[in-house]
Write an enzyme that holds these catalytic residues in place. Structure first.
Site, PDB file in Angstrom:
ATOM      1  N   GLU A 315       0.736  -1.370  -0.194  1.00 19.53           N
ATOM      2  CA  GLU A 315       0.392   0.278   0.197  1.00 19.53           C
ATOM      3  C   GLU A 315       0.943   1.441  -0.299  1.00 19.53           C
ATOM      4  OE1 GLU A 315      -2.792  -0.793  -1.046  1.00 19.53           O
ATOM      5  OE2 GLU A 315      -2.767  -3.027  -0.032  1.00 19.53           O
ATOM      6  N   TYR A 402      -1.573  -8.092 -11.134  1.00 25.71           N
ATOM      7  CA  TYR A 402      -0.332  -7.887 -10.420  1.00 25.71           C
ATOM      8  C   TYR A 402       1.019  -8.529 -10.266  1.00 25.71           C
ATOM      9  CZ  TYR A 402      -4.049  -5.754  -6.644  1.00 25.71           C
ATOM     10  OH  TYR A 402      -4.742  -5.559  -6.709  1.00 25.71           O
TER      11      TYR A 402
HETATM   12  N1  BES Z   1      -5.803  -0.806  -4.886  1.00 29.35           N
HETATM   13  C1  BES Z   1      -5.582  -2.590  -4.387  1.00 29.35           C
HETATM   14  C2  BES Z   1      -7.062  -2.669  -3.687  1.00 29.35           C
HETATM   15  C3  BES Z   1      -8.449  -3.048  -4.767  1.00 29.35           C
HETATM   16  C4  BES Z   1      -7.909  -2.721  -6.623  1.00 29.35           C
HETATM   17  C5  BES Z   1      -9.811  -2.297  -4.922  1.00 29.35           C
HETATM   18  C6  BES Z   1      -9.475  -3.138  -7.632  1.00 29.35           C
HETATM   19  C7  BES Z   1     -10.737  -2.086  -5.298  1.00 29.35           C
HETATM   20  C8  BES Z   1     -10.419  -2.518  -6.470  1.00 29.35           C
HETATM   21  C9  BES Z   1      -4.709  -3.070  -3.491  1.00 29.35           C
HETATM   22  O1  BES Z   1      -3.374  -2.102  -3.563  1.00 29.35           O
HETATM   23  C10 BES Z   1      -4.342  -4.116  -3.716  1.00 29.35           C
HETATM   24  O2  BES Z   1      -4.062  -4.177  -3.882  1.00 29.35           O
HETATM   25  N2  BES Z   1      -4.337  -5.680  -2.086  1.00 29.35           N
HETATM   26  C11 BES Z   1      -4.801  -6.571  -2.287  1.00 29.35           C
HETATM   27  C12 BES Z   1      -3.589  -6.198  -0.745  1.00 29.35           C
HETATM   28  C13 BES Z   1      -1.911  -6.574  -2.178  1.00 29.35           C
HETATM   29  C14 BES Z   1      -1.262  -6.851  -1.182  1.00 29.35           C
HETATM   30  C15 BES Z   1      -1.806  -7.208  -2.585  1.00 29.35           C
HETATM   31  C16 BES Z   1      -5.611  -7.141  -0.953  1.00 29.35           C
HETATM   32  O3  BES Z   1      -6.598  -6.311  -0.981  1.00 29.35           O
HETATM   33  O4  BES Z   1      -5.835  -8.592  -0.810  1.00 29.35           O
HETATM   34 ZN    ZN Z   2      -2.979  -2.782  -4.829  1.00 33.12          ZN
END
Ligand code: BES
Ligand code: ZN
Length: 621
Positions: A315, A402
């Site tokens: 984050e 990702y």
């Molecule tokens: N920005 C994302 C969360 C997100 C993405 C919310 C698309 C809604 C739509 C956040 O940065 C994220 O990627 N969170 C991941 C954690 C990360 C360590 C892979 C999660 O929530 O699992």
């Molecule tokens: Zn993210």
């Protein structure tokens, strides 16, 4: 597209002076498939938000006043998902208010409605009085009994990807940025925090003010209201959480300041002044959300051994990749998440060393391989650059953005060399700061920065971005710790009652790798012995509980073991965990139980989690 005119209603509500037919449909191709706004004609540049959180009625009520930039446009278009817009006024260059007319298009079930607001030549601001609707997707209202302290209710928002429009009328595309100042009224005794400058103490009268003087896209608008408190970690870092979690969070996140320093050393000064985090109730639907100045976090990150803090690094990394340089539309989502996953790993490597960081990368690479198998290696959804026209941006939310995105950057790092590559990234963030970017913009910048980049590398890079599947490249990982785990799994699987695992120093990641390599357990020997030795049914580590529960379900879960599953589904609302469990139950002969658990749990879930499970268990034909 068909339009319907709320002419009667509008004229009643807005006291229209103009003839409704004066506002014509604009035949312009939308630059962003998920926003109705046409920023090239008229766009919002600053928001003055004056709202009240009404916990009785579960509504946000108030006024959003926007500064706008227009080139003699006849209208400005905002996005709206289920809002109740009560009044719209125009403000001219002499600060005079006047009435106007609005027109709403027929709503789209995913995107909501376009609100067309007729403008005058001298319109400088638009002022909108509105309330959120009863099913606002971004909002979760918790009653006091659903919180840890049990004393006050709680409200938090989740705007990404397209839900800001369910609590603020806005131009809700990641390519449109605006600054904001907000006045928020909450019940006395409660604290409020936003993606902005934040208070560190509760106010006496329930009034709070926030400033975000750096322009951000609407998906980064965020608000949390509850009984929470602040404690510092470093000089510019700190944590907000309720009193039962605050000290644990301060301990868990002790390295936060060091992470900021490491990130700055990699890619340049931290651009947002403070970096604080807030630990939300367990129904928060994601692991984390990079709301600027205030990351929102799931409490499942707190394990008492600091083993899941790569989520913090993730984050934090978004402060550059995503918040500073933003994907233009959700079709370039990998520019946000792939860059961030790469950057996250670099922060982890710089704090904890290469062997630890590579262990995390290997798990991510396994996730990528699994995602490609599940989606099919010719699937459109395995491309980095997506075509999401007429599709829900939720479809972009796979491990492809990702992990395939990260692999591409890792590939480029290996080919170009780390020093040169880091120089490029620093320059990339600086060049595109406070702007949005596309895959094409990234590639052009890359090829201009490295004019002598081999043709073969350029071709491979283009393949990674535009073609499906994995492009034959295996990154080098240091994996001695996982090789040891695999040896241990094999020995344990041969004789689970006799073999004592040498797992004394294993981190959560080694255990995850262990679970991913456990063979099928037809006799029940493996899990009985695991439970006897390690009591996984009682673990407070959500990542391990998740592995354990899925292992049980995939190996013929017994009725008495279903209690653990129910307990987990009722206490955690993070979609990444609960959705696959519901899916796994349904696939393994437990659809009825799955539906029964959902009926019990759904009141406690955030609308985002609830909608996903609803669609899974009760698909629309
Ligand atoms: N920005 C994302 C969360 C997100 C993405 C919310 C698309 C809604 C739509 C956040 O940065 C994220 O990627 N969170 C991941 C954690 C990360 C360590 C892979 C999660 O929530 O699992
Ligand atoms: Zn993210």
């Amino acid at each position: 597209m068909k339009y319907f005119y709320l002419s009667f209603l509008c004229c009643m509500l807005l006291n229209c002076k103009q003839n409704i037919s004066a506002v014509k449909k604009l035949d312009v191709e939308r630059p962003d498939p998920h926003s109705f706004s046409q920023p090239q004609l008229a766009r919002t540049t600053h928001l003055e938000l004056d709202i009240e959180c009404d916990f009785e009625q579960k509504k946000i009520k108030g006024i959003a006043t926007y500064d706008i930039e227009q080139k003699e446009a006849i209208e400005i278009i905002l996005d709206d998902l289920g809002l109740n817009i009560q009044e719209v006024k125009l403000i001219d260059d002499h600060n005079n208010e006047s009435n106007t007319e609005i027109r709403m298009d027929a709503p789209d079930s995913t995107l909501g409605t376009a609100v067309h607001i007729a403008l005058q030549k001298n319109t400088k601001k638009i002022k909108i009085k509105y309330e959120s609707g009863p099913d606002a997707t971004a909002l979760q209202w918790l009653n006091p009994l659903q919180t840890n302290s049990k004393r006050y209710p709680y409200l938090f928002t989740q705007s990404q990807s397209i839900f800001a429009r369910s609590w603020i009328p806005c131009q809700d595309g990641p390519g449109i940025r605006f600054t904001y100042h907000a006045k928020v009224k909450v019940p006395v005794g409660m604290m409020a925090a936003m993606s902005a400058t934040n208070p560190q103490e509760k106010s006496a009268n329930g009034q709070y003010e926030f400033n975000m003087e750096i322009p951000i896209p609407a998906y980064l608008m965020a608000l949390a209201v509850g009984d929470f408190y602040f404690k510092p970690i470093g000089l510019r870092t700190g944590v907000y959480a309720d009193s039962s979690v605050l000290d644990k969070a301060v301990w868990e996140f002790a390295d936060l300041e060091k992470m900021v320093v490491a990130a700055e050393q990699l890619y340049g000064p931290y651009p947002w002044t403070r970096y604080d985090v807030i630990v939300l109730p367990s129904s928060f639907p994601f692991g984390g959300m990079e709301n600027p100045r205030l990351t929102f976090l799931t409490p499942t990150v707190i394990t008492s051994d600091r083993s899941l803090t790569s989520l913090l690094a993730h984050e934090l990394a978004h402060s550059w990749s995503g918040n500073l340089v933003t994907n233009s539309t959700w079709e370039d989502f990998w520019l946000n998440e792939g860059f961030t996953t790469y950057f996250e790993n670099r922060i982890m490597e710089s704090l904890y060393g290469k062997s630890y960081a590579d262990m995390l990368s290997l798990l991510g690479f396994q996730d990528l391989q699994k995602a490609i198998i599940e989606l099919g290696d010719t699937s459109e959804l395995t491309k980095l650059k997506l075509n999401l026209k007429d599709k829900d941006p939720e479809e972009a939310l796979t491990d492809i953005a990702y992990e395939k995105g990260k692999m591409l950057l890792r590939y480029l790092e290996e080919r170009i060399g780390r020093n040169e590559w880091d120089g490029f990234l620093k320059s990339y963030f600086n060049h595109f700061k406070f702007q949005s970017n596309t895959s094409e913009g990234f590639l052009k910048y890359l090829y201009t920065y490295f004019p002598k980049l081999e043709k073969g590398i350029q071709d491979t890079t283009n393949h990674w971005v535009y073609d499906p599947g994995l492009i034959g490249y295996s990154p080098h990982f240091e994996n001695s710790r996982f090789i040891n785990v695999e040896k241990q799994v094999n020995l344990f699987a041969i004789s689970p009652s006799k073999y004592k695992l040498e797992s004394g120093k294993w981190s959560t990641h080694e255990w995850i790798h262990f679970f991913r390599h456990l063979p099928k357990d037809s006799s029940g020997q493996i899990r009985n012995n695991l439970e006897m030795q390690y009591h996984f049914s009682l673990t407070g580590n959500s990542e391990l509980a998740f592995c354990w529960i899925n292992y049980l379900i995939e190996n013929g879960i017994k009725d008495q073991e279903m209690e653990q599953v129910e307990k987990f589904l009722l206490s955690v609302g993070r979609r990444k965990y609960v959705l696959p469990i519901y899916e796994n139950l349904s696939k393994n002969g437990r659809l009825k139980d799955s539906k029964a658990f959902f009926e019990k749990a759904k009141e406690g879930y955030h609308p985002i989690t609830k909608n996903s499970i609803q669609n899974l268990l009760y698909p629309k034909i």
